[in-house]
Design an enzyme around this catalytic site. Structure first.
Site, short mmCIF file in Angstrom:
data_model
loop_
_atom_site.label_atom_id
_atom_site.label_comp_id
_atom_site.label_asym_id
_atom_site.label_seq_id
_atom_site.Cartn_x
_atom_site.Cartn_y
_atom_site.Cartn_z
N GLU A 78 -7.24 -6.03 -1.23
CA GLU A 78 -8.25 -5.71 -0.22
C GLU A 78 -9.68 -5.84 -0.73
O GLU A 78 -10.50 -4.95 -0.57
CB GLU A 78 -8.00 -4.30 0.33
CG GLU A 78 -8.62 -4.08 1.71
CD GLU A 78 -8.18 -2.77 2.34
OE1 GLU A 78 -9.03 -1.88 2.47
OE2 GLU A 78 -7.00 -2.64 2.70
N LYS B 138 0.85 -1.19 0.00
CA LYS B 138 0.00 0.00 0.00
C LYS B 138 0.88 1.24 0.00
O LYS B 138 1.73 1.41 0.88
CB LYS B 138 -0.91 0.03 1.23
CG LYS B 138 -2.13 -0.86 1.12
CD LYS B 138 -3.06 -0.59 2.30
CE LYS B 138 -4.37 -1.36 2.18
NZ LYS B 138 -5.28 -1.07 3.31
N HIS C 252 -0.02 8.20 13.93
CA HIS C 252 -0.92 7.22 13.32
C HIS C 252 -1.26 6.09 14.30
O HIS C 252 -2.42 5.73 14.48
CB HIS C 252 -0.29 6.65 12.06
CG HIS C 252 -1.09 5.56 11.42
ND1 HIS C 252 -2.34 5.76 10.88
CD2 HIS C 252 -0.84 4.23 11.28
CE1 HIS C 252 -2.81 4.62 10.40
NE2 HIS C 252 -1.92 3.67 10.63
N ASN D 90 -7.65 -3.25 8.75
CA ASN D 90 -8.04 -1.86 9.01
C ASN D 90 -8.72 -1.69 10.37
O ASN D 90 -9.32 -0.63 10.62
CB ASN D 90 -8.97 -1.36 7.90
CG ASN D 90 -8.28 -1.25 6.56
OD1 ASN D 90 -7.14 -0.78 6.49
ND2 ASN D 90 -8.94 -1.69 5.50
N HIS E 197 -8.32 7.17 11.25
CA HIS E 197 -8.07 8.12 10.18
C HIS E 197 -8.91 9.38 10.37
O HIS E 197 -8.45 10.50 10.05
CB HIS E 197 -8.39 7.49 8.82
CG HIS E 197 -7.35 6.50 8.38
ND1 HIS E 197 -7.47 5.76 7.23
CD2 HIS E 197 -6.16 6.14 8.93
CE1 HIS E 197 -6.41 4.98 7.09
NE2 HIS E 197 -5.61 5.19 8.11
N LYS F 280 0.84 -10.34 8.60
CA LYS F 280 0.55 -9.43 7.49
C LYS F 280 0.78 -10.13 6.15
O LYS F 280 -0.04 -10.02 5.22
CB LYS F 280 1.44 -8.19 7.60
CG LYS F 280 1.25 -7.14 6.48
CD LYS F 280 0.00 -6.31 6.69
CE LYS F 280 -0.14 -5.18 5.67
NZ LYS F 280 0.61 -3.97 6.03
#
Length: 360
Positions: free
Chosen positions: A236, A142, A264, A244, A251, A226
């Site tokens: 995804e 990503k 983050h 997520n 976010h 992962k």
């Protein structure tokens, strides 16, 4: 050395994990189509590791230049991305010139996006130096930049050719950044690895103390989780969405605070607690499991409440998130520790109650 493979057929790649591995540039040589590259790093990482890494590459005949960007999520934008393109133009980079990310998640995301765009796709390598990047953002392809009204809205799926993780770099990581990275580590236990979550409950203080063996185990286990998810669902369309957990709410927190106040991982931690609160109110998560999650996050030094935000603003930001499908927000929730579910069928009243309980 610990090695994890991301199995994507012809595009499979290795993840090497070890202390002091930054100087072992020979591992990267088979993944360089030609002996040159551009290192993308930032003003924090460059004084610490750029010359060591550059020298390791040059000892093996690789000619490299570097572009040093400002540090911080607020610079993850078009203007900063243009600086990478300018550097590639300046050195007359070709399609086979490798772009190498040396830094945390912001650097990896921007360097990867630049590589995806440069002459329609240049080789890309990840050398992550923060815990969050080592266990999450460097793996899976990503890449993105932010928009003022939403995080990671502009980007591409673009896999690296290899990931080189030197856990010794964590010794220079500020304590706050280390704690933020632990949010993503804890996430893997919550979504698919209950045994790992239990291990973390026993070893969280060792991780905070940077115990070498504990760090190596946590990084490898996170990368393996992962890698398995990415191999099953690279772009995804299904199970990868479970990664997520905490991110839809997180976010929104980052965007609402201008990408300047919350790291983050901190926003994800608060987001995971909001998701746990929703799951609890739906009857999917027990009070005991919710308390275990909160307790581990607190011990990791992470927030379990978000900032005081207007609920309507949170909804507005969430509905602009890239995880919206058919106009509906897909929430990642928990049926238990180690079992995540993706659903759009959540009553707004339940989400509102969870937000009221966990914001401010």
């Amino acid at each position: 050395m610990r090695i994890v493979s991301v199995d994507l057929g012809a595009r499979s790649y290795p993840i090497w994990i070890d202390e002091g591995i930054l100087s072992h540039a020979e591992l990267l040589l088979p993944h360089l189509p030609q002996p040159n590259g551009v290192i993308v790093t930032n003003t924090t990482v460059a004084p610490l590791y750029l010359e060591t890494f550059r020298a390791a590459l040059e000892r093996h005949g690789v000619a490299v230049s570097a572009v040093v960007l400002p540090d911080g999520e607020r610079y993850k934008n078009w203007e900063t991305l243009q600086r990478i393109f300018d550097a590639l133009v300046d050195v007359r980079a070709e399609r086979e010139t490798t772009v190498i990310a040396l830094g945390g998640g912001v650097i990896g995301d921007m360097a990867g996006f630049a590589a995806a765009c440069w002459q329609r796709g240049a080789p890309f390598l990840q050398v992550p130096t923060t815990l969050l990047a080592q266990v999450d953002s460097s793996v899976g392809g990503k890449t993105a930049i932010n928009h003022p009204r939403g995080k990671n809205l502009i980007g591409a799926f673009y896999q690296p050719r290899a990931v080189l993780i030197d856990t010794a770099t964590l010794r220079t990581l500020p304590a706050r950044e280390l704690r933020a990275g632990l949010a993503e580590v804890i996430k893997y236990g919550l979504i698919r690895d209950a045994a790992f979550f239990e291990w973390l409950e026993h070893r969280i203080e060792s991780l905070l103390a940077l115990d070498a063996e504990s760090i190596a185990i946590a990084v490898e286990r996170s990368c393996r989780n992962k890698a398995e998810v990415v191999a099953a669902d690279e772009t995804e369309r299904g199970v990868r969405a479970t990664l997520n957990l905490g991110h839809t709410f997180g976010h929104a927190i980052e965007t609402a605070t201008g990408y300047t106040q919350w790291l983050h991982g901190e926003a994800v931690a608060a987001g995971m607690m909001i998701a746990a609160e929703v799951s609890l109110r739906l009857g999917w998560l027990t009070e005991n499991d919710c308390a275990r999650i909160e307790g581990l996050l607190i011990r990791a030094g992470l927030p379990v409440r978000g900032p005081a935000l207007d609920t309507d603003q949170v909804w507005q930001l969430m509905t602009g998130d890239k995880k919206v499908v058919g106009g509906k927000i897909r929430f990642v929730l928990l049926k238990g520790i180690g079992e995540a579910v993706v659903t759009a069928d959540v009553p707004k009243t339940v989400v509102d109650a969870a937000l009221a309980a966990r914001l401010g």
